[in-house]
Design a protein around this motif. Structure first.
Motif, short mmCIF file in Angstrom:
data_model
loop_
_atom_site.label_atom_id
_atom_site.label_comp_id
_atom_site.label_asym_id
_atom_site.label_seq_id
_atom_site.Cartn_x
_atom_site.Cartn_y
_atom_site.Cartn_z
N MET A 1 0.98 -1.36 0.03
CA MET A 1 -0.01 -0.01 0.02
C MET A 1 0.80 1.25 0.04
O MET A 1 1.78 1.43 0.59
CB MET A 1 -0.77 0.01 1.47
N HIS A 2 0.47 2.18 -0.75
CA HIS A 2 0.99 3.44 -0.63
C HIS A 2 0.09 4.63 -1.04
O HIS A 2 -1.21 4.53 -1.27
CB HIS A 2 2.01 3.73 -1.87
N GLN A 3 0.43 5.65 -0.60
CA GLN A 3 -0.82 6.97 -0.61
C GLN A 3 -0.86 7.52 -1.87
O GLN A 3 -2.19 7.72 -2.42
CB GLN A 3 0.11 8.08 0.35
N THR B 1 7.86 4.88 -2.72
CA THR B 1 9.16 5.19 -2.05
C THR B 1 8.86 4.81 -0.47
O THR B 1 7.73 4.80 -0.10
CB THR B 1 9.29 6.90 -2.13
N CYS B 2 9.95 4.56 0.35
CA CYS B 2 9.69 4.42 1.80
C CYS B 2 9.88 5.68 2.65
O CYS B 2 9.71 5.58 3.84
CB CYS B 2 10.98 3.52 1.92
N ALA B 3 10.15 6.67 1.83
CA ALA B 3 10.16 7.90 2.67
C ALA B 3 8.93 8.69 3.16
O ALA B 3 8.91 9.28 4.13
CB ALA B 3 10.74 8.96 1.72
N LEU C 1 2.08 -1.79 8.32
CA LEU C 1 2.61 -1.37 7.05
C LEU C 1 3.54 -0.12 7.17
O LEU C 1 4.61 -0.16 6.15
CB LEU C 1 1.31 -0.85 6.60
N ASN C 2 3.27 0.91 7.81
CA ASN C 2 4.39 2.01 7.87
C ASN C 2 5.66 1.75 8.19
O ASN C 2 6.45 2.14 8.04
CB ASN C 2 3.71 3.10 8.76
N ASP C 3 5.84 0.67 9.26
CA ASP C 3 7.04 0.15 9.67
C ASP C 3 7.86 -0.58 8.35
O ASP C 3 9.13 -0.67 8.50
CB ASP C 3 6.92 -0.80 10.79
N ASN C 4 7.12 -1.07 7.56
CA ASN C 4 7.63 -1.88 6.52
C ASN C 4 7.40 -1.44 4.99
O ASN C 4 7.20 -2.21 4.13
CB ASN C 4 6.99 -3.31 6.67
N CYS C 5 7.47 -0.14 5.02
CA CYS C 5 7.35 0.37 3.64
C CYS C 5 6.16 -0.20 2.95
O CYS C 5 6.16 -0.29 1.75
CB CYS C 5 8.50 0.19 2.90
N GLY C 6 4.96 0.06 3.63
CA GLY C 6 3.61 -0.41 2.92
C GLY C 6 3.35 -1.88 2.60
O GLY C 6 2.52 -2.44 2.08
N HIS C 7 4.18 -2.95 3.01
CA HIS C 7 4.32 -4.19 2.79
C HIS C 7 3.55 -5.06 3.92
O HIS C 7 3.87 -4.81 5.24
CB HIS C 7 5.57 -4.98 2.61
N TYR C 8 2.78 -5.97 3.71
CA TYR C 8 2.09 -6.82 4.58
C TYR C 8 1.91 -8.17 4.21
O TYR C 8 1.36 -8.33 2.96
CB TYR C 8 0.74 -6.18 5.04
N THR C 9 2.51 -9.03 4.82
CA THR C 9 2.70 -10.47 4.14
C THR C 9 1.78 -11.73 4.98
O THR C 9 1.71 -11.50 6.19
CB THR C 9 4.20 -11.14 4.53
N TRP D 1 10.53 -6.42 6.40
CA TRP D 1 10.88 -5.99 5.02
C TRP D 1 12.13 -5.56 4.77
O TRP D 1 12.39 -4.52 5.48
CB TRP D 1 9.62 -5.47 4.58
N ALA D 2 12.74 -5.96 3.83
CA ALA D 2 14.07 -5.27 3.42
C ALA D 2 13.76 -4.05 2.70
O ALA D 2 13.85 -3.95 1.47
CB ALA D 2 14.77 -6.24 2.55
N THR D 3 13.46 -2.95 3.41
CA THR D 3 13.07 -1.58 2.72
C THR D 3 14.22 -1.06 1.84
O THR D 3 14.03 -0.28 1.21
CB THR D 3 12.72 -0.60 4.02
N ALA D 4 15.46 -1.44 2.39
CA ALA D 4 16.61 -1.02 1.31
C ALA D 4 16.46 -1.52 0.05
O ALA D 4 17.25 -0.69 -0.92
CB ALA D 4 17.98 -1.40 2.14
N LEU D 5 15.86 -2.43 0.00
CA LEU D 5 15.67 -3.12 -1.67
C LEU D 5 14.61 -2.84 -1.99
O LEU D 5 14.16 -3.50 -3.18
CB LEU D 5 16.00 -4.54 -1.47
N GLN D 6 13.66 -1.83 -1.60
CA GLN D 6 12.55 -1.62 -2.09
C GLN D 6 12.64 -1.02 -3.62
O GLN D 6 13.28 -0.09 -3.84
CB GLN D 6 11.72 -0.61 -1.23
N PRO D 7 12.00 -1.64 -4.49
CA PRO D 7 12.08 -1.05 -6.03
C PRO D 7 11.38 0.37 -6.05
O PRO D 7 10.40 0.59 -5.24
CB PRO D 7 11.48 -2.23 -7.03
N THR D 8 11.67 1.15 -7.16
CA THR D 8 11.08 2.31 -7.50
C THR D 8 9.97 2.08 -8.70
O THR D 8 9.23 3.11 -8.86
CB THR D 8 12.13 3.18 -7.61
#
Length: 264
Positions: A76-78, A84-86, A139-147, A249-256
Motif C-alpha cells: 500500500m502507498h498513499q 518510496t519508503c520516505a 504497514l508504515n514500519d515496512n514500507c507499505g508491505h504486509y505478508t 521487510w528489506a526496505t533498503a531493497l524496495q524497487p522504485t
C-alpha cells in the motif's frame, strides 16, 4: 482556528492510500493483477457495493499464480505508482486493523466482488495496548508491505484476494470509519479441497460494530476486529508490552518501478 482545521483536513486527505502492488514470495508482481482504483479516498458506507473491491475498481487483464501454503505480500502507498519508503504507507495516524479475504470465482478477471462469497484468511487488530499499536501500523514500519500465508488446504482455482485496512482516527462517530481495500486477481494451485464458510461484502459489517464505531484516542485494552473469524489463522493475543517496530521487510531493497506484466 480555521487555518488549523483546514491544515488538519489536508493532512487527513493526503494520508489516504490504496493497495497497489503484490509480491508472490520474493517475486515482485507489481500492479499486474490488481484492480486499481482511480482515487485514494476511502469507502465509508458499509452497505455500499464498493465495500468489496473499492469504488470504480478496474478489472485487470492479469491473473497472478500462487501456490496454496505460500506467502503473498500486499503493498500500500498513499499516491498512485509511488513506492518510496520516505512516505508512510497510510499516514495521518490512520490507525486500525488489517484484514485479508479470499473469494473463489469462476473468472477472476470478470467476477463482481459484491456478488462473490468471501472468507477471511488473516486479521491483525490491536497488537499491543502498551502503547496501543494496530495492525496497519506494521504497514508504515515496512514500507507499505504486509505478508500473509495462503491456507495450504484451500481448493485450487481462481480467486479474488481482498486486502483491507480500516482507518479509525474519526470512528468515534457514526460513519466515521474509513475503509481502504483492493482486490487482486489470483490463481491458487494445489491439491486442497477446503471450502470455508463465507460472508457477503457488503453485509459482513455493520456501522455499529464495536470495531467500527470506536474511539481509538482513548486507551484501549482490547479491540474486536470486524467480520468473520479468519480461516486457518489464529491472531495473537494483545501484548501488554510495546510491539516491535523494526522493519521485517528489506526496505533498503524496495524497487522504485512498478512491474505491469504478470510474472512467468
Amino acid at each position: 482556528m480555521q487555518l488549523l482545521v483546514l491544515a488538519s483536513l489536508a493532512a487527513y486527505a493526503s494520508a489516504h492510500a490504496t493497495w497497489q502492488q503484490l509480491w508472490i514470495g520474493d517475486t515482485d508482481a507489481g500492479s499486474s493483477c490488481v484492480r486499481l482504483v482511480p482515487s485514494n479516498s476511502p469507502v465509508t458506507d458499509v452497505s455500499s457495493p464498493d465495500m468489496a473491491c473499492n469504488a470504480n475498481a478496474a478489472a485487470s487483464a492479469g491473473v497472478c499464480t500462487v501456490a496454496a501454503g505460500d506467502e503473498v505480500t500486499v503493498e500500500m502507498h498513499q499516491q498512485s505508482g509511488d513506492r518510496t519508503c520516505a512516505n508512510e504507507a497510510i499516514g495521518g495516524q490512520h490507525y486500525g486493523p488489517m484484514m485479508v479475504y479470499l473469494a473463489k470465482v469462476d473468472d477472476a478477471t470478470s467476477a463482481v466482488g459484491a456478488q462473490a462469497s468471501w472468507f477471511k484468511i488473516h486479521e491483525m487488530g490491536l497488537l499491543s495496548n502498551n502503547p496501543d499499536y494496530f495492525g496497519n501500523q506494521v504497514l508504515n514500519d515496512n514500507c507499505g508491505h504486509y505478508t500473509v500465508t495462503i491456507p495450504s488446504d484451500v481448493a485450487p482455482g481462481q480467486y479474488l484476494l481482498r486486502a483491507e485496512t480500516i482507518a479509525l482516527h474519526t470512528a468515534s462517530g457514526a460513519g466515521g470509519a474509513q475503509f481502504y481495500m483492493s482486490c487482486y486477481q489470483v490463481e491458487i494451485t494445489g491439491s486442497g479441497s477446503a471450502t470455508p464458510d463465507t460472508v457477503s461484502l457488503p453485509g459482513a459489517y455493520s456501522a455499529s460494530d464495536p470495531g467500527i464505531l470506536v474511539n481509538i484516542h482513548a486507551q484501549l485494552d482490547s479491540y474486536v476486529v470486524p467480520g468473520p473469524t479468519p480461516y486457518g489463522f489464529s491472531p495473537p493475543a494483545v501484548a501488554t508490552t510495546a510491539y516491535p517496530t523494526t522493519a521485517t521487510w528489506a526496505t533498503a531493497l524496495q524497487p522504485t518501478t512498478v512491474p505491469t506484466v504478470v510474472p512467468s
